[in-house]
Design an enzyme around this catalytic site. Structure first.
Site, mmCIF file in Angstrom:
data_model
loop_
_atom_site.group_PDB
_atom_site.id
_atom_site.type_symbol
_atom_site.label_atom_id
_atom_site.label_comp_id
_atom_site.label_asym_id
_atom_site.label_seq_id
_atom_site.Cartn_x
_atom_site.Cartn_y
_atom_site.Cartn_z
ATOM 1 N N GLU A 150 3.003 3.225 -9.212
ATOM 2 C CA GLU A 150 4.036 2.842 -8.343
ATOM 3 C C GLU A 150 4.038 1.186 -8.136
ATOM 4 O OE1 GLU A 150 3.233 5.148 -4.767
ATOM 5 O OE2 GLU A 150 3.792 6.950 -6.053
ATOM 6 N N LEU A 195 8.363 7.621 -7.465
ATOM 7 C CA LEU A 195 7.531 7.915 -6.473
ATOM 8 C C LEU A 195 6.945 9.282 -5.985
ATOM 9 C CD1 LEU A 195 7.921 5.740 -3.022
ATOM 10 C CD2 LEU A 195 6.090 7.536 -3.587
ATOM 11 N N GLU A 248 2.950 11.154 -6.974
ATOM 12 C CA GLU A 248 1.475 10.998 -7.278
ATOM 13 C C GLU A 248 1.354 12.249 -8.419
ATOM 14 O OE1 GLU A 248 2.525 10.469 -4.541
ATOM 15 O OE2 GLU A 248 1.787 8.361 -4.005
ATOM 16 N N PHE A 275 -2.814 3.558 -2.724
ATOM 17 C CA PHE A 275 -3.952 3.286 -1.704
ATOM 18 C C PHE A 275 -4.873 4.775 -1.654
ATOM 19 C CE2 PHE A 275 -1.421 0.177 -0.180
ATOM 20 C CZ PHE A 275 -2.404 -0.941 0.053
ATOM 21 N N ASP A 276 -6.044 4.452 -1.419
ATOM 22 C CA ASP A 276 -6.954 5.776 -1.324
ATOM 23 C C ASP A 276 -6.077 7.186 -0.608
ATOM 24 O OD1 ASP A 276 -7.004 4.862 1.562
ATOM 25 O OD2 ASP A 276 -8.387 3.620 0.383
ATOM 26 N N GLY A 277 -5.489 6.726 0.412
ATOM 27 C CA GLY A 277 -4.989 7.911 1.526
ATOM 28 C C GLY A 277 -3.717 8.518 0.613
ATOM 29 N N PHE A 278 -3.348 8.053 -0.516
ATOM 30 C CA PHE A 278 -2.114 8.691 -1.190
ATOM 31 C C PHE A 278 -2.577 9.519 -2.550
ATOM 32 C CE2 PHE A 278 -0.236 4.558 0.812
ATOM 33 C CZ PHE A 278 -0.403 5.197 2.182
ATOM 34 N N PRO A 322 -1.408 13.799 -2.888
ATOM 35 C CA PRO A 322 -0.274 14.660 -3.475
ATOM 36 C C PRO A 322 -0.512 14.994 -4.927
ATOM 37 C CG PRO A 322 0.591 12.811 -1.939
ATOM 38 C CD PRO A 322 -1.237 12.771 -2.176
ATOM 39 N N HIS A 364 -4.758 3.551 4.632
ATOM 40 C CA HIS A 364 -5.059 2.514 3.701
ATOM 41 C C HIS A 364 -6.425 2.195 3.734
ATOM 42 C CE1 HIS A 364 -0.767 2.557 4.377
ATOM 43 N NE2 HIS A 364 -0.448 1.567 3.641
HETATM 44 C C1 TPP Z 1 2.586 9.445 -0.658
HETATM 45 C C2 TPP Z 1 2.584 7.951 -0.690
HETATM 46 N N1 TPP Z 1 2.686 7.356 -1.807
HETATM 47 C C3 TPP Z 1 2.673 5.902 -1.771
HETATM 48 C C4 TPP Z 1 2.779 5.415 -0.707
HETATM 49 C C5 TPP Z 1 2.825 3.664 -0.664
HETATM 50 N N2 TPP Z 1 4.139 3.306 -0.199
HETATM 51 C C6 TPP Z 1 4.600 2.788 1.130
HETATM 52 S S1 TPP Z 1 6.151 2.860 1.357
HETATM 53 C C7 TPP Z 1 6.560 3.064 -0.359
HETATM 54 C C8 TPP Z 1 7.924 2.848 -0.924
HETATM 55 C C9 TPP Z 1 8.636 3.816 0.005
HETATM 56 O O1 TPP Z 1 10.204 3.770 -0.235
HETATM 57 P P1 TPP Z 1 11.319 4.674 0.517
HETATM 58 O O2 TPP Z 1 10.859 6.088 0.505
HETATM 59 O O3 TPP Z 1 12.516 4.419 -0.325
HETATM 60 O O4 TPP Z 1 11.364 4.109 1.958
HETATM 61 P P2 TPP Z 1 11.497 2.590 2.259
HETATM 62 O O5 TPP Z 1 10.155 1.959 2.441
HETATM 63 O O6 TPP Z 1 12.404 1.909 1.337
HETATM 64 O O7 TPP Z 1 12.041 2.766 3.694
HETATM 65 C C10 TPP Z 1 5.402 3.328 -1.039
HETATM 66 C C11 TPP Z 1 5.194 3.430 -2.513
HETATM 67 C C12 TPP Z 1 2.797 5.916 0.454
HETATM 68 N N3 TPP Z 1 2.910 5.503 1.838
HETATM 69 N N4 TPP Z 1 2.889 7.516 0.421
#
Ligand code: TPP
Ligand code: TPP
Ligand code: MG
Ligand code: MG
Lengths: 324, 393, 324, 393
Positions: free
Chosen positions: C29, C58, C60, C83-86, C89, C129
């Site tokens: 991502e 998006l 994992e 990040f580690d916490g993700f 999935p 994070h």
């Molecule tokens: C499971 C997971 N993977 C990756 C992330 C890192 N991350 C945080 S926000 C984001 C993008 C999210 O996009 P969207 O769902 O369209 O929401 P928006 O930020 O546009 O409001 C990512 C990849 C996360 N928080 N959780």
């Protein structure tokens, strides 16, 4: 006292919890009409209704995730994961959500979800039906883990897990589902999160849980025939671990062998060995020894007996311990 | 002129609802217009106030972060109509499950901006009482809150069933649940399982997608060839596509959906097409991945601006109103700032009381160790060495 | 020798692997146009093309799952988890698929997938994070785990992981991304799956990895000022663990402290403590002591310094060890 | 008469293709009929042979399991048309990713029945060479193989791209990939992520769903209100619904899909509506959860029977052919049985060589420990105590 199998005891425990509290409900794949692939929930759907015994769609993340929401609404869901190896699609929900919501909300929300996982091997099945992933959950704060080894614990722990305001995972010893034992349905027992000395001895301690408890007992018996007095502890709770009981035993016996079905490397045995060694350093006559599976995927059924620790491997570890 | 969208070509038959166009003119939509017919000027002014207040707080959040007073801020600018428009029609007893950018939703539910900023101040992972506001906490693991919403909705239905079977049918109308997530999060497997469960149990849940065109640096086209609202049909329930920068359209679509949910007609999905006008978070730099042109184009579609024009031209709202609102918002921001600066973290020791609801031997032992250890430092200095990496996203 | 940051070293390592082998590709991502939220993959998409640096949808599980398929087709995908916490999935794909396909196929299939996980705390961020989930992967056979602590290892381990025919997870010390160090780009180093004694001493050993290595070194330095000679081992590989190197050190020093950012309970420290105690029982003057985080979810940023082990906690453990 | 289906009411506009009806009569289908026009009598006879051979092997599997010669068997009866009809049109270079019931698919790909039964004999988790047959191994964790199929398909496209950019465009037509899964597995989140990725990368993958109406004891209605083929539109690609007990329909739909895939027109989904006529596995007891009536109703829709009638009435195929096939199948089963009985497990020691592709210090150490330990038993008895729980599902 009633004699029943471990499977029947869980069934009875669940039924009693459902009777006593209308908020208790069961969720899982095939747990309703079929009564579960092991028949542990047999009869509960017809007794309590399809709205309290849910044959869910086939998604473990959906099962645990909706259970979290149900818990936030005041329910006490009990989720069944069909086999140990199918827990992983729900790993995110268990690890990042279920375990952490109480802390995330600064203690405001509770999510009293119980997850039942039939686990362990030597059932002659195919891949992913025989694993012991308890260590993968114990490391995560926010969860509690129980591992009954007999009918009495199976009966009561099911109810105690449901009554607990924290999420609890119960690892059920699936190869012992048909093991019979006495259940005292009248006297509610003590703290489920405690270990139990189930055989006294003074020369060495064996710690085991779940399916290996009968093996540990058999080893102690065999050792006695060789003139050795071995204490056996049924750990019962894997998170938290009752280190006080284990340490007290080791202070007395001076030797400890830990047996679990999971692979040794990275298993819970390491945690117990490390902590007990720290707390009973001067009492130890030998290093704590661990008996576990090898660092290999669970092998095909035809050779599983070589992988899962058995009586001989526990005895061999005791011998090594005595040799120090 | 229609809003730019990555998928208009593929949109096919799924209509995009719009009630208030980019110039502040009202458009007739046979299906949805009836749902905003009753809106008074006061209602419109409330919507305007909420949207601008959220934007003002948002601005303050960014500035507080720049000044080192927050560990992170997640801007919502551009999404005010989608958020206020979906939250306003809910009832106090409905339960909302946000992702992490739904500040305007939270405010509409009565969460105070300062409460919300505690999370971004780095002093809690939560911040408000979910029961008090019927508004769940932010969830950082994308999509994870969505099955919770479905389960909660299943619970509301079970409660009604129980009450009815006890012969005490509830007098209130059924509660509804709203689950918020983004275009990026829509790809996560848990979204799918949530939809399957919701359909299977006829759960009264509204899946409210804010499609703001971006998931950090990844454009919507990477997540889907077609509008996300199209997915609903694949689960056997209704999906609506609405101009997410049109607060009236969002209110109407939400009211329509809530009505359906309360009637027991199963889940509904709304995709609100909007735009994240700012950075993903204060740690982000959108110039790395998107064109200024695109931002400008969407700038013309500002959800607040069109409501302002509408109020002016069709309701004779004058400068005084707008100035008063602006002043009130500034005051709000000012007070917020003061509150944020005054916030102090809880003692770490308190963490030991929050991990479990019931006593826990290991946590108690570690708490004692920690206190012992802390007590071992007799100097006035905090024992911690405070080297930090100082990055985050 | 070139001076570079850890982040730049990984970038250079990936670039070199991509240059040398057209089958190497990156997935994740925001790793393309943005260059990753930490800019670790900056410039690689424009250099190698969008078909070799994939800004994925998006999901994992989708990332790791498609990487498995790409590997079966002959590619060598490198997945970034943001990040580690993700990571969770993708837990099912990593644990039940990636780790087991080689064994499942009786050795016929190889799945050389590399997974990069920026991990660890003290970065002043929000929930999920800052976690250290390495133990949750080490327990699963079939995976290998590397944890570089410096630029040289970051540069070479990236390439060695990609070249390895087994799946490899690299835990990258995200709070050390900006730490500079010398990188020798010409001489390819030895076995990545080995530990390294990075400071010699004879009175106690400290084992650490990743972000805590500089802390361990600082502790040894501080101890020296107190007249104590402390050996420091950078573990480097978390699966397998190079027990030979650690055991040899402990046989010499008689004392061992293990430090990791993950919670102590169920962490890798237990495994190391247990095994080293078994192998060096008679050499130990004190029990192996572990310094880790508490059994709590990672706390809010404002108090994280109290949760993650630091210099003082390592020193305190050394003091306790010396007190035996 | 149409096949009973849990979702016909909700099926709406999505047509269900059928080329050979329950009475063995050919039906015209403007879209799909052209795809089987070229089928010769020989082809039809091949399909018949494959279907009946699979059924015969299946029967032997159940009987071997009952006799304790297999740890488990997973019957496929009823799904022969769906499996043979989808596998037969694939080319040797196409790659197939099965779930765990696709025995007829495996046989069609040249996997020998005895090879396949090794898994159910409990002596391997695999059994055949996936490279030799371009047929992946069975995967017990539902849905997990599906993202692999998508990734593999992405790889085939990348390979072609690489060859073209090197100026050596491959002469062969593009390869296709087929991912098999069931109605139950369709709920898993990984299915969704697979579809998103496949659409995003225009991956040449056919999602082939065998909707056999049941996931162990859970009826299809629990997983979806609408045909699963409906889901495809939500990802922006085509979904086809076909009578899965009609081998011609399945062949045609598969050929149509493969053609699209090879033309680079992205993923396709086929839902073959069929029925698991027997138990879920030999550990299952369907009387616990489904009505005999339902089984009988589907019994009339047997995929083999209708092809037999068709061959007889429209192609003058006589008893001799059917008898010969039956005899050959019996021989096959006979040989299979002998092979299975002769199978011996590998030494456990070999497991240590299979976990990792490269040398691994811990595995080597544990292997040495194991050998040492084994050597410690000097008696002729195997040291293992062989208490087993004896259950499985
Ligand atoms: C499971 C997971 N993977 C990756 C992330 C890192 N991350 C945080 S926000 C984001 C993008 C999210 O996009 P969207 O769902 O369209 O929401 P928006 O930020 O546009 O409001 C990512 C990849 C996360 N928080 N959780
Ligand atoms: C992730 C996962 N969860 C649960 C199971 C247990 N299980 C095995 S088969 C099955 C039903 C599968 O139904 P379906 O996908 O329709 O395939 P079918 O068996 O009908 O061919 C279940 C629940 C599993 N194998 N994997
Ligand atoms: Mg977005
Ligand atoms: Mg099925």
């Amino acid at each position: 006292m009633t004699q029943m199998t471990v499977a029947k005891a869980i069934n009875a425990g669940l039924a009693r919890a459902m009777e006593e509290n209308p908020k208790v409900m069961l969720m899982g794949e095939d747990i309703g009409s079929l009564g579960g692939v092991y028949r542990v929930t047999e009869g509960l759907k017809s007794r309590f209704g399809a709205h309290r015994v849910l044959d869910t769609p086939l998604g473990e993340a959906g099962i645990v995730g909706t259970a979290v929401g149900l818990a936030e609404r005041g329910y006490r869901p009990v989720c069944e994961i069909q086999f140990d190896g199918f827990t992983f699609p729900a790993f995110n929900q268990i690890t990042t959500q279920l375990a952490k919501i109480h802390a995330r909300s600064d203690g405001r929300l509770t999510v009293p979800v119980t997850i039942r996982i039939p686990y362990g091997g030597v059932i002659g099945s195919v891949e992913h039906h025989s694993e012991s992933p308890e260590a993968l959950f114990a490391h995560t704060a926010g969860l509690r883990i129980l591992a009954p080894s007999n009918a009495q614990d199976a009966y009561w722990m099911s109810q105690q897990a449901i009554a607990c305001d924290d999420p609890v995972i119960i690892f059920e010893p699936k190869r012992r589902y048909w093991l019979k034992g006495d259940v005292d349905e009248t006297t509610s027992p003590g703290d489920p999160f405690s270990a139990s000395v189930i055989r006294e001895g003074h020369e060495a301690t064996v710690v085991a849980w779940g399916p290996l408890v009968p093996v540990a007992l058999a080893a102690a018996q065999a050792a006695q025939e060789d003139g050795r007095s071995v204490e056996v502890i049924d750990l019962r709770s894997l998170s938290p671990v009752d280190f006080d009981t284990v340490t007290a035993s080791v202070r007395k016996t001076g030797r400890l062998v830990i047996a679990h079905e999971a692979p040794t490397f990275g298993g819970l045995g390491g945690e117990i060995a490390a902590r007990v060694t720290e707390r009973a350093f001067y009492s130890l006559e030998a290093p704590v020894l661990r008996v576990g599976a090898y660092h290999l995927p669970y092998p095909p059924a035809a050779v599983e007996d070589h992988y899962v620790p058995d009586l001989d491997r526990v005895l061999e570890a005791l011998d090594r311990s005595f040799a120090y | 002129m229609t809003a730019p969208s990555h998928h208009d070509a593929a949109a096919g038959t799924l209509p995009r609802h719009q009630l208030l166009d980019e110039r502040g003119e009202v458009r007739e939509d046979p299906a949805l217009s009836p749902y905003v017919e009753d809106l008074t000027l006061e209602d419109l002014q409330h919507l305007y106030r909420s949207m601008t207040a959220a934007r003002r707080v948002d601005k303050e959040g960014t500035s507080l972060q720049r000044q080192g007073q927050l560990v992170l801020w997640v801007p919502l600018r551009g999404q005010e109509a989608a958020q206020v428009g979906s939250a306003w029609p809910t009832r106090p007893t409905d339960r909302l499950f946000p992702s992490y950018r739904e500040h305007a939703v939270a405010f509409e539910r009565g969460v105070r901006p300062a409460e919300l900023m505690q999370l971004f101040r780095g002093i809690t992972a939560g911040g408000w009482d979910p029961e008090e506001h019927q508004m769940n906490l932010y969830t950082m693991v994308l999509a994870s809150q969505v099955p919770h919403a479905v389960g909660y909705a299943m619970g509301t239905a079970l409660d009604r069933r129980a009450a009815e079977s006890e012969g005490t049918p509830p007098e209130t109308e059924p509660e509804a649940v709203v689950a918020y997530f983004g275009d990026g999060a829509s790809t996560e497997g848990e979204i799918h399982e949530s939809m399957v469960f919701a359909a299977s149990y006829d759960a009264p849940v509204l899946f409210f997608i804010q499609n703001n065109q971006w998931a950090i640096s990844v454009p919507f086209a990477t997540q889907s060839r077609v509008p996300l609202a199209t997915r609903a049909a694949g689960y056997g329930f209704e999906g609506l596509r609405v101009d997410g920068n049109d607060v009236l359209g969002v209110v109407a679509a939400t009211r329509y959906a809530l009505e359906k949910l309360r009637a027991g007609e199963g889940p509904v999905l709304i995709e609100a097409e909007t735009y994240r006008m700012g950075a993903h978070t204060t740690a982000d730099d959108p110039t790395k991945y998107r064109e200024r042109d695109e931002e400008d184009e969407w700038g013309h579609l500002d959800p607040i601006e069109r409501l302002r024009v509408h109020l002016r031209t069709h309701h004779d709202v004058d400068d005084e109103f707008f100035e008063t609102v602006a002043r009130e918002n500034d005051e709000l921001a000012h007070e917020l700032r003061a509150e944020v600066l005054a916030m102090t973290p809880p003692a770490f020791e308190e963490s030991f009381a929050k991990a479990y609801a019931e006593p826990h031997s290991l946590v108690e032992a570690e708490r004692a160790e920690y206190l012992d250890y802390q007590a071992g430092f007799t100097t006035q200095d905090d024992p911690r060495d405070t080297e930090t990496g100082g990055t985050g996203a």
